[in-house]
Motif scaffolding. Structure first.
Motif, PDB file in Angstrom:
ATOM      1  N   ARG A 154       0.826  -1.217   0.000  1.00  0.00           N
ATOM      2  CA  ARG A 154       0.000   0.000   0.000  1.00  0.00           C
ATOM      3  C   ARG A 154       0.855   1.260   0.000  1.00  0.00           C
ATOM      4  O   ARG A 154       0.558   2.233  -0.681  1.00  0.00           O
ATOM      5  N   GLU A 155       1.895   1.223   0.827  1.00  0.00           N
ATOM      6  CA  GLU A 155       2.779   2.401   0.884  1.00  0.00           C
ATOM      7  C   GLU A 155       3.496   2.595  -0.446  1.00  0.00           C
ATOM      8  O   GLU A 155       3.612   3.722  -0.938  1.00  0.00           O
ATOM      9  N   ILE A 156       3.965   1.489  -1.019  1.00  0.00           N
ATOM     10  CA  ILE A 156       4.680   1.552  -2.304  1.00  0.00           C
ATOM     11  C   ILE A 156       3.833   2.246  -3.363  1.00  0.00           C
ATOM     12  O   ILE A 156       4.331   2.975  -4.209  1.00  0.00           O
ATOM     13  N   THR A 157       2.528   1.959  -3.318  1.00  0.00           N
ATOM     14  CA  THR A 157       1.643   2.391  -4.405  1.00  0.00           C
ATOM     15  C   THR A 157       0.967   3.724  -4.116  1.00  0.00           C
ATOM     16  O   THR A 157       0.141   4.170  -4.915  1.00  0.00           O
ATOM     17  N   PHE A 158       1.305   4.339  -3.003  1.00  0.00           N
ATOM     18  CA  PHE A 158       0.688   5.622  -2.619  1.00  0.00           C
ATOM     19  C   PHE A 158       0.719   6.636  -3.773  1.00  0.00           C
ATOM     20  O   PHE A 158      -0.301   7.230  -4.126  1.00  0.00           O
ATOM     21  N   PRO A 159       1.901   6.828  -4.426  1.00  0.00           N
ATOM     22  CA  PRO A 159       1.947   7.842  -5.500  1.00  0.00           C
ATOM     23  C   PRO A 159       1.019   7.505  -6.674  1.00  0.00           C
ATOM     24  O   PRO A 159       0.461   8.412  -7.292  1.00  0.00           O
ATOM     25  N   ILE A 160       0.853   6.227  -6.950  1.00  0.00           N
ATOM     26  CA  ILE A 160      -0.002   5.828  -8.080  1.00  0.00           C
ATOM     27  C   ILE A 160      -1.457   6.196  -7.761  1.00  0.00           C
ATOM     28  O   ILE A 160      -2.185   6.732  -8.595  1.00  0.00           O
ATOM     29  N   ARG A 161      -1.856   5.903  -6.537  1.00  0.00           N
ATOM     30  CA  ARG A 161      -3.240   6.214  -6.133  1.00  0.00           C
ATOM     31  C   ARG A 161      -3.477   7.723  -6.218  1.00  0.00           C
ATOM     32  O   ARG A 161      -4.495   8.179  -6.730  1.00  0.00           O
ATOM     33  N   VAL A 162      -2.501   8.493  -5.739  1.00  0.00           N
ATOM     34  CA  VAL A 162      -2.644   9.955  -5.747  1.00  0.00           C
ATOM     35  C   VAL A 162      -2.764  10.464  -7.194  1.00  0.00           C
ATOM     36  O   VAL A 162      -3.653  11.260  -7.513  1.00  0.00           O
ATOM     37  N   LEU A 163      -1.906   9.964  -8.073  1.00  0.00           N
ATOM     38  CA  LEU A 163      -1.911  10.464  -9.463  1.00  0.00           C
ATOM     39  C   LEU A 163      -3.148   9.984 -10.219  1.00  0.00           C
ATOM     40  O   LEU A 163      -3.662  10.691 -11.093  1.00  0.00           O
ATOM     41  N   ALA A 164      -3.649   8.809  -9.866  1.00  0.00           N
ATOM     42  CA  ALA A 164      -4.898   8.343 -10.490  1.00  0.00           C
ATOM     43  C   ALA A 164      -6.034   9.275 -10.085  1.00  0.00           C
ATOM     44  O   ALA A 164      -6.877   9.653 -10.907  1.00  0.00           O
ATOM     45  N   LEU A 165      -6.033   9.684  -8.812  1.00  0.00           N
ATOM     46  CA  LEU A 165      -7.100  10.585  -8.352  1.00  0.00           C
ATOM     47  C   LEU A 165      -6.958  11.982  -8.958  1.00  0.00           C
ATOM     48  O   LEU A 165      -7.930  12.724  -9.046  1.00  0.00           O
ATOM     49  N   LEU A 166      -5.743  12.315  -9.397  1.00  0.00           N
ATOM     50  CA  LEU A 166      -5.553  13.614 -10.082  1.00  0.00           C
ATOM     51  C   LEU A 166      -6.039  13.534 -11.537  1.00  0.00           C
ATOM     52  O   LEU A 166      -5.982  14.520 -12.259  1.00  0.00           O
ATOM     53  N   GLY A 167      -6.434  12.340 -11.963  1.00  0.00           N
ATOM     54  CA  GLY A 167      -7.074  12.236 -13.273  1.00  0.00           C
ATOM     55  C   GLY A 167      -6.317  11.457 -14.332  1.00  0.00           C
ATOM     56  O   GLY A 167      -6.783  11.366 -15.470  1.00  0.00           O
ATOM     57  N   ALA A 168      -5.153  10.877 -13.981  1.00  0.00           N
ATOM     58  CA  ALA A 168      -4.402  10.110 -14.999  1.00  0.00           C
ATOM     59  C   ALA A 168      -5.231   8.919 -15.460  1.00  0.00           C
ATOM     60  O   ALA A 168      -5.976   8.319 -14.680  1.00  0.00           O
ATOM     61  N   LYS A 169      -5.101   8.585 -16.731  1.00  0.00           N
ATOM     62  CA  LYS A 169      -5.898   7.489 -17.316  1.00  0.00           C
ATOM     63  C   LYS A 169      -5.021   6.343 -17.829  1.00  0.00           C
ATOM     64  O   LYS A 169      -5.535   5.283 -18.173  1.00  0.00           O
ATOM     65  N   THR A 170      -3.710   6.592 -17.918  1.00  0.00           N
ATOM     66  CA  THR A 170      -2.790   5.605 -18.475  1.00  0.00           C
ATOM     67  C   THR A 170      -1.536   5.589 -17.618  1.00  0.00           C
ATOM     68  O   THR A 170      -1.148   6.633 -17.077  1.00  0.00           O
ATOM     69  N   ILE A 171      -0.913   4.424 -17.497  1.00  0.00           N
ATOM     70  CA  ILE A 171       0.363   4.350 -16.777  1.00  0.00           C
ATOM     71  C   ILE A 171       1.345   3.496 -17.576  1.00  0.00           C
ATOM     72  O   ILE A 171       0.960   2.471 -18.144  1.00  0.00           O
ATOM     73  N   ILE A 172       2.579   3.970 -17.645  1.00  0.00           N
ATOM     74  CA  ILE A 172       3.656   3.186 -18.247  1.00  0.00           C
ATOM     75  C   ILE A 172       4.668   2.917 -17.141  1.00  0.00           C
ATOM     76  O   ILE A 172       5.202   3.855 -16.547  1.00  0.00           O
TER      77      ILE A 172
END
Ligand code: HPA
Length: 274
Positions: free
Chosen positions: A92-110
């Motif tokens: 969960r801690e590792i993925t904190f930034p991903i969750r935050v950026l998804a909530l900022l509206g990102a739709k794709t991840i590489i």
């Protein structure tokens, strides 16, 4: 005590206050691959320490910056350096930034990383586009109460890596005449100890083509959040269980650096087409 959701909300709010920039694409740059940071027209560069509740990278081979800016005409959020289970963080801690950026509206991840090759057809410098993964990290970032507004309790993983993005990436590699670009299965192990020959044989027999200590937790959260996912490993070493050579970090970094230009040229061809 602040719960996880409050911490995420606080980081999202901080970033919204800081900038109106809304990223479309998240780029996670792994070991030896952070050079891309220099090619971005940066709007904001934030050291991880400056963002509330962000974990801090403890690995010296990783920079620790969030860069928001334009790359190939796309609004990107670049995580220059990531967090690992072996550092002592939970998934969960590792993925904190991903969750935050998804909530900022990102739709794709590489997502990218340096990995060990298990497929004997691979060589140092092979770029492996993820077809699928195995999670051998004994933790799941979605464990615990599900936050319905973030995603479903039991997310589907029948097609984790976006088919169209895989095809696009292979087509870009062909257009660039890049040799040694393969599709394969990535297995995430907890680390930090590297594999024994017996473990290497086992991981290969499980169907994996490359092995590393990262990425899968981030991908699990990205899928939960409804993002399209593309994964690319830079194979830095190939481990043959019958002729096993020591795996040395300095060599991993040096081989990844050598392959970085190929990785970047592929990425810069793929990005505008997304
Ligand atoms: N094993 C695990 N992780 C790695 C390796 C490896 O051989 N090479 C680069 N990351």
């Amino acid at each position: 005590m602040k719960v996880y959701k409050d911490k995420v909300d606080e980081a999202v709010e901080f970033l919204r206050q800081r900038t109106a920039f809304a990223p479309e694409i998240i780029l996670v740059l792994g070991t030896g691959l952070s050079g891309l940071g220099e090619k971005i027209e940066a709007e904001v560069v934030l050291p991880y320490e400056d963002i509330p509740n962000f974990p801090h990278s403890t690995v010296t081979s990783h920079a620790g910056n969030l860069i928001l800016g334009i790359l190939c005409g796309k609004r990107v959020a670049v995580l220059q350096g990531r967090f690992h289970y072996y550092e002592g963080y939970s998934s969960r801690e590792i993925t904190f930034p991903i969750r935050v950026l998804a909530l900022l509206g990102a739709k794709t991840i590489i997502v990218s990383n340096a990995a060990g090759g298990l497929n004997p057809a691979y060589a140092p410098g092979t770029l492996m586009v993820f077809e699928d993964h195995l999670n051998f990290i004994p933790d799941n970032p979605l464990r615990g109460p599900n936050i319905e507004e973030w995603g479903p309790r039991f997310p589907d993983f029948s097609q984790t890596y976006d088919r169209q993005m895989i095809e696009l990436t292979m087509a870009c590699a062909a257009r660039l005449k890049l040799a040694h670009v393969e599709r394969g299965v990535y297995v995430a192990i907890p680390g930090p100890s590297l594999e024994t020959p017996a473990e290497t044989r086992y991981l290969r027999s499980c169907g994996a083509d490359a092995v590393g200590m990262s990425t899968v937790p981030e991908v699990i959260v990205a899928v939960h959040a409804g993002l399209k996912v593309l994964g690319i490993s830079v194979v830095s070493n190939v481990n043959d269980p019958d002729n096993f050579k020591p795996i040395i970090l300095e060599e991993i970094i040096a081989e990844t650096k050598k392959a970085e230009a190929r990785f970047l040229s592929l990425l810069l061809e793929v990005l505008p087409a997304i």
